[in-house]
Enzyme design. Structure first.
Site, mmCIF file in Angstrom:
data_model
loop_
_atom_site.group_PDB
_atom_site.id
_atom_site.type_symbol
_atom_site.label_atom_id
_atom_site.label_comp_id
_atom_site.label_asym_id
_atom_site.label_seq_id
_atom_site.Cartn_x
_atom_site.Cartn_y
_atom_site.Cartn_z
ATOM 1 N N ILE A 34 6.650 6.001 -1.666
ATOM 2 C CA ILE A 34 5.562 6.913 -1.120
ATOM 3 C C ILE A 34 4.425 6.485 -2.259
ATOM 4 O O ILE A 34 4.576 6.094 -3.478
ATOM 5 C CB ILE A 34 5.930 8.250 -1.685
ATOM 6 C CG1 ILE A 34 4.743 9.204 -1.633
ATOM 7 C CG2 ILE A 34 6.763 8.509 -3.165
ATOM 8 C CD1 ILE A 34 5.416 10.843 -1.480
ATOM 9 N N SER A 35 3.174 6.162 -1.752
ATOM 10 C CA SER A 35 2.022 5.780 -2.515
ATOM 11 C C SER A 35 1.736 6.646 -3.578
ATOM 12 O O SER A 35 2.174 7.795 -3.545
ATOM 13 C CB SER A 35 0.857 5.621 -1.654
ATOM 14 O OG SER A 35 0.885 4.765 -0.578
ATOM 15 N N HIS A 36 0.918 6.162 -4.595
ATOM 16 C CA HIS A 36 0.306 6.781 -5.710
ATOM 17 C C HIS A 36 -0.355 7.951 -5.016
ATOM 18 O O HIS A 36 -1.256 7.709 -4.096
ATOM 19 C CB HIS A 36 -0.510 6.060 -6.613
ATOM 20 C CG HIS A 36 -0.056 5.083 -7.476
ATOM 21 N ND1 HIS A 36 0.933 4.174 -7.126
ATOM 22 C CD2 HIS A 36 -0.113 5.018 -9.062
ATOM 23 C CE1 HIS A 36 1.283 3.451 -8.089
ATOM 24 N NE2 HIS A 36 0.772 3.888 -9.107
#
Ligand code: SAH
Length: 223
Positions: A69-71
């Site tokens: 999951i992206s930042h």
């Protein structure tokens, strides 16, 4: 296997989210609607409970199928560039945890999102939180192909490191539309975020900051 069962959104979580939003503001995110969408979306629901206490740190986390999951900063940055408006049709490549899809839907967009990892696609079929987002349509497929049946799209967002700008996605972008895509730099260690605008049938490319995404891969993964 990552467990994402029904969970509580407590005052503690809300407080941590408020802090995250302030952090994103300090890092340069200005769009209040984007910040509000992050405030309203319980990111810990999207992660394995093992990460619950650190879910609001500005960092990436592992999800299933060796993806991430992206930042939150990356999500906010890409969303701010995309400028989603209510009722727009937005194509997303790389559903992953579906966090980015929910942020777009919260901003009122109709989201068409493609994931190539069958495991992640199937996991989202039973993800309780997605039930409240009828505006999100999920597809199992190869993002390089886009979704010709549903094209054209007002906006397109790619959430994996693209080796190049996929021509089929450019074709599926509406006139005046925006595409936000991280494209591999020459040494492939990082990507340059690009904002693409389609004007009079021509593609205009603006090159922005450096990021680090998992790779955008061809074809589908069946496992
Ligand atoms: N938007 C996601 C980010 C997930 S990471 C989130 O909010 O969690 C990027 C995702 O892109 C991974 O799940 C990966 O499997 C997917 N991906 C990579 N190449 C793809 C392709 N060609 N088509 C569709 N999805 C792809």
């Amino acid at each position: 296997m990552i467990q994402r069962n029904e969970r509580q959104d407590s005052y503690l979580h809300k407080g941590l989210r408020r802090k995250l939003v302030e952090d994103l503001r300090a890092k340069g995110i200005k769009d209040e609607k984007v910040l509000q969408a992050i405030m309203d979306t319980p990111r810990h629901f999207f992660l394995d409970p093992a990460f619950e206490h650190i879910a609001y740190q500005d960092r990436a986390f592992p999800i299933a199928a060796a993806q991430t999951i992206s930042h939150p900063y990356t999500v906010a940055y890409q969303t701010e560039l995309l400028q989603p408006q209510p009722f727009e049709k937005i194509l997303e490549i790389g559903t992953g945890s579906a966090y980015q899809s929910c942020i777009l839907a919260r901003l009122g967009a109709f989201v068409y999102t493609i994931e190539r990892q069958n495991e992640l696609f199937k996991q989202n079929n039973t993800f309780f939180y997605l039930k409240q987002f009828p505006r999100i349509k999920r597809f199992y497929g190869d993002g390089f192909e886009g979704l010709p049946t549903y094209a054209p799209f007002d906006k397109i967002i790619i959430t994996a490191a693209a080796p190049y700008i996929p021509p089929k996605l450019c074709e599926q972008l509406k006139e005046g539309g925006i595409m936000v895509i991280p494209v591999d730099s020459n040494d492939k260690d990082y990507q340059k975020m690009k904002k693409i605008t389609k004007l009079n049938g021509e593609i205009e490319v603006e090159t922005l900051a450096d990021f680090n995404f998992v790779p955008m891969l061809e074809g589908k993964q069946n496992k």
